[in-house]
Design an enzyme around this catalytic site. Sequence first.
Site, mmCIF file in Angstrom:
data_model
loop_
_atom_site.group_PDB
_atom_site.id
_atom_site.type_symbol
_atom_site.label_atom_id
_atom_site.label_comp_id
_atom_site.label_asym_id
_atom_site.label_seq_id
_atom_site.Cartn_x
_atom_site.Cartn_y
_atom_site.Cartn_z
ATOM 1 N N LYS A 75 69.015 34.380 39.910
ATOM 2 C CA LYS A 75 68.221 34.720 41.088
ATOM 3 C C LYS A 75 68.210 36.233 41.334
ATOM 4 O O LYS A 75 67.158 36.830 41.520
ATOM 5 C CB LYS A 75 68.793 34.011 42.321
ATOM 6 C CG LYS A 75 68.286 34.550 43.632
ATOM 7 C CD LYS A 75 69.050 33.958 44.802
ATOM 8 C CE LYS A 75 68.803 34.689 46.086
ATOM 9 N NZ LYS A 75 69.505 35.983 46.175
ATOM 10 N N ASN A 76 69.389 36.855 41.303
ATOM 11 C CA ASN A 76 69.447 38.257 41.702
ATOM 12 C C ASN A 76 68.830 39.206 40.676
ATOM 13 O O ASN A 76 68.569 40.362 40.990
ATOM 14 C CB ASN A 76 70.891 38.659 42.026
ATOM 15 C CG ASN A 76 71.337 38.072 43.356
ATOM 16 O OD1 ASN A 76 70.534 37.501 44.103
ATOM 17 N ND2 ASN A 76 72.628 38.193 43.658
ATOM 18 N N CYS A 98 70.174 36.434 54.243
ATOM 19 C CA CYS A 98 71.378 35.835 54.813
ATOM 20 C C CYS A 98 72.040 36.756 55.817
ATOM 21 O O CYS A 98 72.124 37.966 55.598
ATOM 22 C CB CYS A 98 72.385 35.536 53.701
ATOM 23 S SG CYS A 98 71.851 34.253 52.594
ATOM 24 N N ARG A 146 73.864 44.723 57.313
ATOM 25 C CA ARG A 146 73.454 44.992 55.927
ATOM 26 C C ARG A 146 72.467 46.160 55.935
ATOM 27 O O ARG A 146 71.255 45.976 55.795
ATOM 28 C CB ARG A 146 72.825 43.749 55.300
ATOM 29 C CG ARG A 146 73.810 42.620 55.098
ATOM 30 C CD ARG A 146 73.164 41.409 54.491
ATOM 31 N NE ARG A 146 73.057 41.488 53.044
ATOM 32 C CZ ARG A 146 72.598 40.486 52.285
ATOM 33 N NH1 ARG A 146 72.193 39.376 52.837
ATOM 34 N NH2 ARG A 146 72.523 40.627 50.977
ATOM 35 N N ILE A 191 70.332 49.652 54.882
ATOM 36 C CA ILE A 191 69.701 50.077 53.628
ATOM 37 C C ILE A 191 69.711 51.607 53.524
ATOM 38 O O ILE A 191 68.850 52.194 52.884
ATOM 39 C CB ILE A 191 68.257 49.527 53.479
ATOM 40 C CG1 ILE A 191 67.393 49.892 54.689
ATOM 41 C CG2 ILE A 191 68.254 48.024 53.260
ATOM 42 C CD1 ILE A 191 65.905 49.750 54.415
ATOM 43 N N GLN A 205 71.536 53.601 51.890
ATOM 44 C CA GLN A 205 71.709 54.170 50.539
ATOM 45 C C GLN A 205 70.397 54.116 49.745
ATOM 46 O O GLN A 205 70.121 54.988 48.923
ATOM 47 C CB GLN A 205 72.821 53.440 49.777
ATOM 48 C CG GLN A 205 74.184 53.538 50.439
ATOM 49 C CD GLN A 205 74.624 54.981 50.642
ATOM 50 O OE1 GLN A 205 74.659 55.781 49.713
ATOM 51 N NE2 GLN A 205 74.936 55.319 51.885
ATOM 52 N N ASP A 218 79.731 36.482 46.285
ATOM 53 C CA ASP A 218 78.868 35.299 46.367
ATOM 54 C C ASP A 218 79.622 34.012 46.026
ATOM 55 O O ASP A 218 79.110 32.913 46.261
ATOM 56 C CB ASP A 218 77.662 35.448 45.426
ATOM 57 C CG ASP A 218 76.623 36.404 45.996
ATOM 58 O OD1 ASP A 218 76.767 36.819 47.160
ATOM 59 O OD2 ASP A 218 75.669 36.750 45.270
ATOM 60 N N ARG A 231 66.918 28.515 48.933
ATOM 61 C CA ARG A 231 66.506 29.886 48.602
ATOM 62 C C ARG A 231 67.092 30.335 47.274
ATOM 63 O O ARG A 231 66.551 31.230 46.622
ATOM 64 C CB ARG A 231 66.982 30.862 49.696
ATOM 65 C CG ARG A 231 66.078 30.929 50.908
ATOM 66 C CD ARG A 231 66.413 32.145 51.754
ATOM 67 N NE ARG A 231 66.746 33.256 50.880
ATOM 68 C CZ ARG A 231 67.839 34.005 50.977
ATOM 69 N NH1 ARG A 231 68.714 33.814 51.928
ATOM 70 N NH2 ARG A 231 68.068 34.975 50.123
HETATM 71 C C1 UD1 Z 1 73.266 41.908 46.422
HETATM 72 C C2 UD1 Z 1 73.002 40.455 46.104
HETATM 73 C C3 UD1 Z 1 73.946 39.569 46.897
HETATM 74 C C4 UD1 Z 1 75.394 39.985 46.667
HETATM 75 C C5 UD1 Z 1 75.571 41.480 46.899
HETATM 76 C C6 UD1 Z 1 76.955 41.976 46.518
HETATM 77 C C7 UD1 Z 1 70.649 40.459 45.588
HETATM 78 C C8 UD1 Z 1 69.279 40.119 46.014
HETATM 79 N N1 UD1 Z 1 71.647 40.164 46.466
HETATM 80 O O1 UD1 Z 1 72.992 42.081 47.804
HETATM 81 O O2 UD1 Z 1 73.753 38.236 46.452
HETATM 82 O O3 UD1 Z 1 76.206 39.296 47.581
HETATM 83 O O4 UD1 Z 1 74.621 42.224 46.120
HETATM 84 O O5 UD1 Z 1 77.250 41.624 45.224
HETATM 85 O O6 UD1 Z 1 70.876 40.940 44.497
HETATM 86 N N2 UD1 Z 1 75.421 48.734 51.928
HETATM 87 C C9 UD1 Z 1 75.303 49.838 52.759
HETATM 88 N N3 UD1 Z 1 74.159 50.575 52.667
HETATM 89 C C10 UD1 Z 1 73.144 50.265 51.827
HETATM 90 C C11 UD1 Z 1 73.288 49.147 50.983
HETATM 91 C C12 UD1 Z 1 74.449 48.401 51.060
HETATM 92 O O7 UD1 Z 1 76.192 50.148 53.545
HETATM 93 O O8 UD1 Z 1 72.136 50.990 51.803
HETATM 94 C C13 UD1 Z 1 76.657 47.924 51.996
HETATM 95 C C14 UD1 Z 1 76.393 46.479 52.421
HETATM 96 O O9 UD1 Z 1 76.332 46.341 53.813
HETATM 97 C C15 UD1 Z 1 77.564 45.767 51.784
HETATM 98 C C16 UD1 Z 1 77.794 46.541 50.480
HETATM 99 O O10 UD1 Z 1 77.168 47.803 50.677
HETATM 100 O O11 UD1 Z 1 78.689 45.879 52.593
HETATM 101 C C17 UD1 Z 1 77.217 45.891 49.244
HETATM 102 O O12 UD1 Z 1 75.845 45.601 49.453
HETATM 103 P P1 UD1 Z 1 74.775 45.500 48.282
HETATM 104 O O13 UD1 Z 1 75.452 45.580 46.960
HETATM 105 O O14 UD1 Z 1 73.674 46.455 48.568
HETATM 106 O O15 UD1 Z 1 74.245 44.035 48.496
HETATM 107 P P2 UD1 Z 1 72.779 43.545 48.405
HETATM 108 O O16 UD1 Z 1 72.005 44.343 47.397
HETATM 109 O O17 UD1 Z 1 72.223 43.364 49.762
#
Ligand code: UD1
Length: 426
Positions: free
Chosen positions: A22-23, A117, A122, A124, A126, A305, A397
């Site tokens: 999925k990811n 979820c 969460r 964005i 970065q 996950d 999902r």
């Molecule tokens: C992706 C996966 C999700 C998995 C997660 C961690 C997808 C679609 N989803 O989610 O299944 O659980 O990786 O392996 O691939 N963070 C920030 N700022 C940012 C981005 C992230 O602070 O701009 C933090 C998040 O809040 C979290 C950590 O970084 O605490 C990791 O998040 P991230 O790796 O970005 O997860 P996702 O890409 O949302």
Amino acid sequence: MEHLVIKGKQKIRGAVSINGAKNAAVAVIPASLLTESRVKIENLPKITDIFWLIEILKALGAKVSVEEGGDLWIDSAGVHSFKPPPELVNKFRASYYFMGALLGRCGQVEIPMPGGCNLGPRPIDQHIKGFTAMGARVELEQGLVKIKAEKLRGAHIYLDVISVGATINIMLAAARAEGKTIIENAAKEPEIVDVANLLNAMGAQVIGTGTDIIKIRGVSELGGAEHNVIPDRIETGTFMIAAAATGGDLLIEDVIPKHLDPVIAKLRETGVPLAIGPDWIKVLPRNALYPADVKTFPYPGFPTDLQAPMMVLLTQVPGVSLVSENVFEGRFRHVDELKKMGARIKLEGRTAIIEGGSQLISAPIKATDLRGGAALVIAGMLAEGETTIEGIEHIDRGYEHLEERLNLLGAKIERRIMTKDVFPGK
Ligand code: UD1
């Protein structure tokens, strides 16, 4: 609204084949927007996140055709919009990949903050940091993130947080930017390597994925390609844990065992006997289980996950186990549901203390996120009596026909339309 009714105390036995990840799938589909040529994507899971992605592509002007076996042809030549429909974007988190993809394709994008979820905050930031470093202007207006770049230029970006989404999004934007982009402190997940493999097949120049420094030399044009999505390591782990928890015996085929190293190690430590082949993993019938200390971390750490499913297994292990969640702040919503089933779990900050070894009992419970939902299904299979789970749209999902596949392996799970009597008081 549908719900699952699970008759407990059934063992998982037989063989199951794993679907595409999925990811990875949710990123390679938007990546197809970076070319005007046709892209074929094979081995896609049939899950709702993918259906929504296809709807968004169509709304942007791409032509999408699905072959009989489920392979996808995407022709983005006619893309005329840089505004993915908010009502679709809001449904799932991975819609954020339209930021990098449309920025690379159209030089601009207008998109709501992504849904998905509820795992606590969460952000964005970065992703935005990366786009800004590449010369884009980012504004937040009436709930819409508006990103625009006259010219995207390669940049040196150090991620403050290891983020899968930010790493892939920056890679997408950088593929057609002018000059070289370097991402430091990049995430190393196999799904990132998979996306880079598609980009490189399209003519991009991405090196270093799978390490924490990724270098992307931008090219002015990308071409068509065919891509086969890697197997889903989280689906694999879910089946491994389901078999181990129920004391079953399961052959899991079409997997890349290397991607499961942290899970294999932790299950073995817990006493689960496993046999590993080149593209299969077998969970063998178990004897005694031992408590474990599980800490989630970015890849190659134990995957967040699989934290919830692993916790369900640990409720079956006599003694005290610890599960620390180090990736997401709010990823313990399944704990209250497990407690309703008699699990003895205490939360202390980011750690769950599990006093295992007691029989779970059935209860009406609610899935509030995708992986937590899968964990509750496993809990239902272990429980004494009939467990009812609502909120199963979260599970749909990310897992293709989960209950049907588990039923083929010996589970007794029924999908029913919800009526008032199932959840009294609603
Ligand atoms: C992706 C996966 C999700 C998995 C997660 C961690 C997808 C679609 N989803 O989610 O299944 O659980 O990786 O392996 O691939 N963070 C920030 N700022 C940012 C981005 C992230 O602070 O701009 C933090 C998040 O809040 C979290 C950590 O970084 O605490 C990791 O998040 P991230 O790796 O970005 O997860 P996702 O890409 O949302």
